[in-house]
Design a protein around this motif. Structure first.
Motif, PDB file in Angstrom:
ATOM      1  N   LEU A   5       0.866  -0.945  -0.031  1.00 40.55           N
ATOM      2  CA  LEU A   5       0.032  -0.118  -0.197  1.00 40.55           C
ATOM      3  C   LEU A   5       0.881   1.103   0.228  1.00 40.55           C
ATOM      4  O   LEU A   5       1.648   1.513   0.838  1.00 40.55           O
ATOM      5  N   THR A   6       0.986   2.080  -1.040  1.00 42.61           N
ATOM      6  CA  THR A   6       1.683   2.989  -1.069  1.00 42.61           C
ATOM      7  C   THR A   6       1.110   4.520  -0.491  1.00 42.61           C
ATOM      8  O   THR A   6      -0.046   4.750  -0.608  1.00 42.61           O
ATOM      9  N   ALA A   7       2.029   4.562  -0.125  1.00 47.48           N
ATOM     10  CA  ALA A   7       1.523   5.880   0.383  1.00 47.48           C
ATOM     11  C   ALA A   7       1.943   6.862  -0.842  1.00 47.48           C
ATOM     12  O   ALA A   7       2.515   6.017  -1.525  1.00 47.48           O
ATOM     13  N   VAL A  33      11.176  20.882  -4.864  1.00 51.50           N
ATOM     14  CA  VAL A  33      10.117  21.321  -5.973  1.00 51.50           C
ATOM     15  C   VAL A  33      10.708  21.156  -7.190  1.00 51.50           C
ATOM     16  O   VAL A  33      12.039  21.458  -7.341  1.00 51.50           O
ATOM     17  N   LEU A  34      10.158  20.824  -8.168  1.00 50.69           N
ATOM     18  CA  LEU A  34      10.472  20.563  -9.707  1.00 50.69           C
ATOM     19  C   LEU A  34      10.009  21.939 -10.273  1.00 50.69           C
ATOM     20  O   LEU A  34       8.671  21.917 -10.197  1.00 50.69           O
ATOM     21  N   VAL A  35      10.553  22.715 -11.251  1.00 49.71           N
ATOM     22  CA  VAL A  35      10.174  23.756 -12.170  1.00 49.71           C
ATOM     23  C   VAL A  35      10.424  23.376 -13.450  1.00 49.71           C
ATOM     24  O   VAL A  35      11.492  23.089 -13.671  1.00 49.71           O
ATOM     25  N   PHE A  36       9.272  23.108 -14.105  1.00 45.72           N
ATOM     26  CA  PHE A  36       9.278  22.716 -15.372  1.00 45.72           C
ATOM     27  C   PHE A  36       8.842  23.770 -16.237  1.00 45.72           C
ATOM     28  O   PHE A  36       7.951  24.351 -16.193  1.00 45.72           O
ATOM     29  N   SER A  37       9.633  24.008 -17.300  1.00 48.59           N
ATOM     30  CA  SER A  37       9.463  25.175 -18.381  1.00 48.59           C
ATOM     31  C   SER A  37       9.582  24.801 -19.549  1.00 48.59           C
ATOM     32  O   SER A  37       9.865  25.857 -20.418  1.00 48.59           O
ATOM     33  N   LYS A  38       9.345  23.795 -19.951  1.00 45.43           N
ATOM     34  CA  LYS A  38       9.437  23.242 -21.614  1.00 45.43           C
ATOM     35  C   LYS A  38       8.155  24.104 -22.321  1.00 45.43           C
ATOM     36  O   LYS A  38       7.333  24.127 -21.953  1.00 45.43           O
ATOM     37  N   ALA A  77       8.892   7.137 -10.489  1.00 45.51           N
ATOM     38  CA  ALA A  77      10.173   7.137  -9.659  1.00 45.51           C
ATOM     39  C   ALA A  77      10.718   8.413  -9.262  1.00 45.51           C
ATOM     40  O   ALA A  77      11.014   8.670  -8.281  1.00 45.51           O
ATOM     41  N   ASN A  78      10.793   9.367 -10.242  1.00 41.59           N
ATOM     42  CA  ASN A  78      11.577  10.503 -10.186  1.00 41.59           C
ATOM     43  C   ASN A  78      10.653  11.621  -9.545  1.00 41.59           C
ATOM     44  O   ASN A  78      11.150  12.469  -8.556  1.00 41.59           O
ATOM     45  N   LEU A  79       9.304  11.561 -10.085  1.00 41.72           N
ATOM     46  CA  LEU A  79       8.401  12.599  -9.178  1.00 41.72           C
ATOM     47  C   LEU A  79       8.119  12.410  -7.952  1.00 41.72           C
ATOM     48  O   LEU A  79       7.828  13.252  -7.210  1.00 41.72           O
ATOM     49  N   ALA A  80       8.321  11.025  -7.462  1.00 36.93           N
ATOM     50  CA  ALA A  80       7.941  10.817  -6.185  1.00 36.93           C
ATOM     51  C   ALA A  80       8.927  11.600  -5.089  1.00 36.93           C
ATOM     52  O   ALA A  80       8.455  11.775  -3.699  1.00 36.93           O
ATOM     53  N   THR A 101       0.585   9.917 -17.866  1.00 44.24           N
ATOM     54  CA  THR A 101       0.225   9.036 -16.935  1.00 44.24           C
ATOM     55  C   THR A 101       0.889   9.099 -15.738  1.00 44.24           C
ATOM     56  O   THR A 101       0.332   9.039 -14.692  1.00 44.24           O
ATOM     57  N   ALA A 102       2.305   9.337 -15.686  1.00 49.28           N
ATOM     58  CA  ALA A 102       2.954   9.414 -14.551  1.00 49.28           C
ATOM     59  C   ALA A 102       2.502  10.553 -13.812  1.00 49.28           C
ATOM     60  O   ALA A 102       2.527  10.522 -12.633  1.00 49.28           O
ATOM     61  N   PHE A 103       2.499  11.875 -14.477  1.00 49.83           N
ATOM     62  CA  PHE A 103       2.034  12.861 -13.816  1.00 49.83           C
ATOM     63  C   PHE A 103       0.572  12.865 -13.063  1.00 49.83           C
ATOM     64  O   PHE A 103       0.480  13.509 -11.890  1.00 49.83           O
ATOM     65  N   GLU A 104      -0.305  12.083 -13.780  1.00 48.86           N
ATOM     66  CA  GLU A 104      -1.456  12.136 -13.336  1.00 48.86           C
ATOM     67  C   GLU A 104      -1.622  11.468 -11.971  1.00 48.86           C
ATOM     68  O   GLU A 104      -2.101  11.731 -10.898  1.00 48.86           O
ATOM     69  N   SER A 105      -0.835  10.081 -12.053  1.00 46.49           N
ATOM     70  CA  SER A 105      -0.851   9.274 -10.894  1.00 46.49           C
ATOM     71  C   SER A 105      -0.007  10.194  -9.560  1.00 46.49           C
ATOM     72  O   SER A 105      -0.302   9.776  -8.475  1.00 46.49           O
ATOM     73  N   TYR A 106       1.051  10.951 -10.022  1.00 47.21           N
ATOM     74  CA  TYR A 106       1.577  11.786  -8.795  1.00 47.21           C
ATOM     75  C   TYR A 106       0.707  12.567  -8.273  1.00 47.21           C
ATOM     76  O   TYR A 106       0.766  12.778  -6.913  1.00 47.21           O
TER      77      TYR A 106
END
Length: 562
Positions: A5-7, A33-38, A77-80, A101-106
């Motif tokens: 169970l993930t926290a 904090v991740l700052v994304f500016s693409k 893994a990285n967003l965590a 999908t990864a960002f939605e899950s995050y």
């Protein structure tokens, strides 16, 4: 069995009421904090300045910043490692399907999103992102001066501002108005500039997103914006909210009538002491007294207000007050504001009657010196208390002498040295006594077959009823089905999903209704399901679970409406 169970040239600040904080927030642990500016469309020349500004805010406020324009950083893994992800004036399609999908899950799993300016000009073909950002960009006039109206002066991003703020920026129009799906913090006064086409024109807002948080501001086009102390504080507050460090009630809010937002018309002071009234803020002095809204009684309503205690101070919000003697503590009830006392006399308690859920209260509470928001939901004799959007108490009165069915509302000035301030007192009348609802923790069953409690950080109380397989059931002797008209539940599923049958009397008793439980993709990703109930039965509630093989779904809480 499941494996586990993930926290956010300098413009002028008008009517600001506080200096910009520069020291770290003592209550905030270190975070990233991740700052994304693409950009895949127009590129804003303020992006480098924006990145450096957020880095500087991080240095002063105990968070570290990773800046990237590489979409490959969007993996589970990285967003965590990040508490929040800032989309800084991104444009166009910037993530592929796997990264989306990864960002939605995050976010759904408890992460934070903060969109700045052109983040609304991003990912038009991704419906989830449209819901996350709140509204997509439509167009803009030339850069010009504007009056920004502050609707919420309690949120960490806007509490430092006065009711209005004059500044220069590029002012977006949006394809839709986000007010129905987000909590609006600021709007543009379209009478003060040319080119606005929305009428009601939100520019900064926030909202919960599953177990995560979303914050967006359309401000921040110009390089000079990032040198403005007031804008930098807005960015900091947005980051802290998105990261879960600053708590706020970001649920959509419509239909409320202001009782106090600077004017005390309709209010009467009873008892010793008083409240000072300045800058749209009531501040207690002396006591023991009550400032009560004498102009009208209320029956069934949602009362919201913002409050701030400077330290270990004492005050409260009163409901069900009689006009004849509103300072009589034996009439109506007080929802307490007090950092330290016995459990039934601290913040969130119904004073001397029922303690708040202490764990839920502590998780939702901002520290002394910061603003908090109460919602007191009164329906018949039931009083529910929400702190910064989270329910922390649920009380039903059984004392006729203290009936909540009709009465006045008020705020308490407790005594010298008890320094508590209030802002933006508003009410929504619900009509009649409203429906009666009963919300129950899923794991609070009194009989069962097959199910077990399961630990989940995002769940109410940290647990669910889980390990549910086909044919399992849970009984609740605390819930009678007589008069039940609707059922809703907060569920999660990384299994196969299934169906909840709502039955009366036993696991094979009268079927009142059923509701399909979809797969949410993660055991910590929750959403609500609901159904109407039909039939007549007066037995205790039983929930029966059906579906395919293995673990089907978990239930956090459920609500029966009568």
């Amino acid at each position: 069995m499941r494996s586990g169970l993930t926290a956010m040239g300098a413009a002028t600040l008008v009517a600001a009421t506080m200096l910009v904080p520069t020291a770290a927030h003592a209550a905030d642990p270190a975070y990233k904090v991740l700052v994304f500016s693409k950009t895949a469309g127009f590129r804003h020349d303020a992006i480098p300045t924006g990145i450096q500004t957020i880095r500087d805010l991080g240095t002063a406020n105990n968070f570290t910043v990773t800046a990237s324009e590489d979409a490959a950083v969007f993996t589970t893994a990285n967003l965590a490692q990040y508490k929040a992800v800032v989309f800084l004036s991104t444009t166009g399609d910037v993530l592929n399907a796997t990264q989306q999908t990864a960002f939605e899950s995050y976010v759904n799993g408890g992460g934070g999103y903060f969109g700045i300016h052109a983040a609304a000009d991003t990912e038009y073909d991704w419906p989830y992102y449209g819901n996350l950002v709140g509204a997509w960009f439509k167009g803009h006039p030339a850069i010009q001066q504007v009056t920004v109206k502050t609707e919420d002066r309690a949120h960490a991003a806007t509490a430092h501002l006065g009711p209005t703020w004059s500044r220069s920026d590029e002012l977006y129009n949006y394809r839709t108005n986000p007010r129905s799906t987000a909590h609006v913090l600021q709007t543009l006064d379209e009478s003060t500039y040319s080119g606005g086409d929305m009428g009601d024109h939100p520019i900064t807002w926030c909202h919960p997103q599953s177990s995560g948080r979303s914050f967006y501001t359309g401000l921040g086009h110009t390089i000079s914006s990032y040198a403005e102390p007031a804008f930098r504080t807005l960015l900091l507050g947005g980051i802290r909210y998105a990261a879960g460090m600053a708590k706020a009630d970001c649920r959509p809010e419509t239909g409320y009538t202001s009782l106090y937002n600077g004017s005390t018309t309709g209010w009467t002071q009873t008892g010793p002491g008083s409240f000072t009234n300045s800058d749209g803020t009531l501040s207690s002095t002396g006591g023991l007294g009550v400032l009560w809204y004498s102009a009208k009684k209320f029956a069934s309503y949602s009362l919201k207000l913002d409050w701030k205690a400077l330290g270990d101070d004492n005050s409260g919000v009163l409901v069900g007050l009689p006009a004849a003697d509103p300072n009589n503590g034996s009439k109506g009830y007080e929802v307490q504001i007090d950092a330290t006392d016995t459990a039934d006399r601290t913040t969130g308690s119904v004073y001397a009657v029922k303690s708040a859920d202490i764990a839920a209260r502590d998780a939702a509470l901002n520290p002394p010196g910061a603003w908090n928001t109460y919602e007191l939901l009164v329906q018949g004799e039931r009083l529910q208390v929400f702190l910064n959007g989270s329910k922390i108490n649920d009380f039903t009165n059984t004392n006729a002498a203290r009936s909540l069915r009709e009465g006045h509302i008020g705020i308490q000035n407790h005594g010298t040295g008890d320094d508590v301030a209030f802002r933006n007192i508003r009410i929504k009348e619900l009509g009649g006594t409203g429906p009666v609802t009963q919300t129950v923790e899923g794991e609070a069953y009194t009989s069962n077959f097959g199910v077990q409690p399961a630990d989940h950080g995002p769940a109410s109380g940290g647990k669910t009823v889980g390990y549910i397989e086909n044919g399992d059931w849970a009984g609740y002797s605390t819930v009678n089905t007589s008069g039940a008209t609707a059922f809703s539940a907060r569920i999660s599923s990384a299994g196969s999903g299934g169906t909840i049958q709502i039955r009366s009397g036993s696991a094979t008793g009268t079927l009142l209704g059923s509701v399909t439980v979809p797969v949410t993709g993660n055991w910590d990703t929750f959403q609500n399901v609901s159904t109407t109930l039909t039939g007549s039965a007066s037995g205790n509630l039983f929930l029966v679970f059906t579906g395919g093989g293995g673990n089907l779904f978990d239930i956090d809480t459920f609500t029966i409406t009568k």
